[in-house]
Scaffold this motif. Sequence first.
Motif, PDB file in Angstrom:
ATOM      1  N   GLU A   1      -7.358  11.663  -4.294  1.00  0.00           N
ATOM      2  CA  GLU A   1      -6.672  12.888  -3.878  1.00  0.00           C
ATOM      3  C   GLU A   1      -5.566  12.652  -2.849  1.00  0.00           C
ATOM      4  N   ALA A   2      -5.398  11.416  -2.367  1.00  0.00           N
ATOM      5  CA  ALA A   2      -4.381  11.121  -1.353  1.00  0.00           C
ATOM      6  C   ALA A   2      -2.977  11.212  -1.949  1.00  0.00           C
ATOM      7  N   ASP A   3      -2.081  11.912  -1.243  1.00  0.00           N
ATOM      8  CA  ASP A   3      -0.669  11.987  -1.640  1.00  0.00           C
ATOM      9  C   ASP A   3       0.033  10.775  -1.051  1.00  0.00           C
ATOM     10  N   LEU A   4       0.102   9.701  -1.804  1.00  0.00           N
ATOM     11  CA  LEU A   4       0.628   8.443  -1.294  1.00  0.00           C
ATOM     12  C   LEU A   4       2.128   8.478  -1.036  1.00  0.00           C
ATOM     13  N   SER A   5       2.829   9.447  -1.599  1.00  0.00           N
ATOM     14  CA  SER A   5       4.268   9.540  -1.369  1.00  0.00           C
ATOM     15  C   SER A   5       4.584   9.863   0.093  1.00  0.00           C
ATOM     16  N   ALA A   6       3.614  10.383   0.824  1.00  0.00           N
ATOM     17  CA  ALA A   6       3.825  10.740   2.226  1.00  0.00           C
ATOM     18  C   ALA A   6       3.754   9.535   3.161  1.00  0.00           C
ATOM     19  N   TYR A   7       3.191   8.423   2.687  1.00  0.00           N
ATOM     20  CA  TYR A   7       2.968   7.275   3.564  1.00  0.00           C
ATOM     21  C   TYR A   7       4.065   6.244   3.398  1.00  0.00           C
ATOM     22  N   ARG A   8       4.570   5.755   4.543  1.00  0.00           N
ATOM     23  CA  ARG A   8       5.726   4.866   4.528  1.00  0.00           C
ATOM     24  C   ARG A   8       5.432   3.454   5.033  1.00  0.00           C
ATOM     25  N   SER A   9       4.199   3.229   5.534  1.00  0.00           N
ATOM     26  CA  SER A   9       3.875   1.882   6.019  1.00  0.00           C
ATOM     27  C   SER A   9       2.369   1.668   6.064  1.00  0.00           C
ATOM     28  N   VAL A  10       2.012   0.393   6.192  1.00  0.00           N
ATOM     29  CA  VAL A  10       0.625  -0.023   6.392  1.00  0.00           C
ATOM     30  C   VAL A  10       0.549  -0.557   7.813  1.00  0.00           C
ATOM     31  N   VAL A  11      -0.464  -0.114   8.561  1.00  0.00           N
ATOM     32  CA  VAL A  11      -0.625  -0.530   9.947  1.00  0.00           C
ATOM     33  C   VAL A  11      -1.983  -1.212  10.106  1.00  0.00           C
TER      34      VAL A  11
END
Length: 170
Positions: free
Chosen positions: A144-154
């Motif tokens: 269900e995660a909207d991955l388009s909203a995420y811009r990096s891995v921390v």
Amino acid sequence: MTGRTAGIAGIVICIAALAWYLGSPLFIRTTANEPAPSGGPARVALPSGSGPAQASAAASGPAILARGELGYVDAIHNGTGAVVLIRTGDATVLRFENVAITNAPDVHVYLSRETGGKWTESTSLYVGPLKATNGSFNYSLPAEADLSAYRSVVVWCRQFSVLVTWADLR
């Protein structure tokens, strides 16, 4: 004098234990080597002259959604290697490929809406504890995660609130 010597010895032991606790993660390495989802990411571009059967196989195979390279924070906190968001059918996987990451106590992985190693716990997606400091490994992401909203891995050390490394996704 004996009581004083015992007190000094106790202090030295406590300092040595504290130094080991704080410093040893920098020298302890762990390795994980998990296979890529469904045999690895499919090629996005097919060579000219590819037949319909080859195009169909590539379309149904894993697809790379985004990719980034782990970054250097400072001499103690850094990482090298790639992180890749891969879609396989209905599932999405965050894959760390051939990485080497500085260890620290209590290290965790997040997807961030920001870039450059910045993140906010309330707007980031918690992925899980870091599986290893070296190698290749996968994290299944919620459907269900909207991955388009995420811009990096921390990669973050919770215990000391320190950025270990990050990768901006493109």
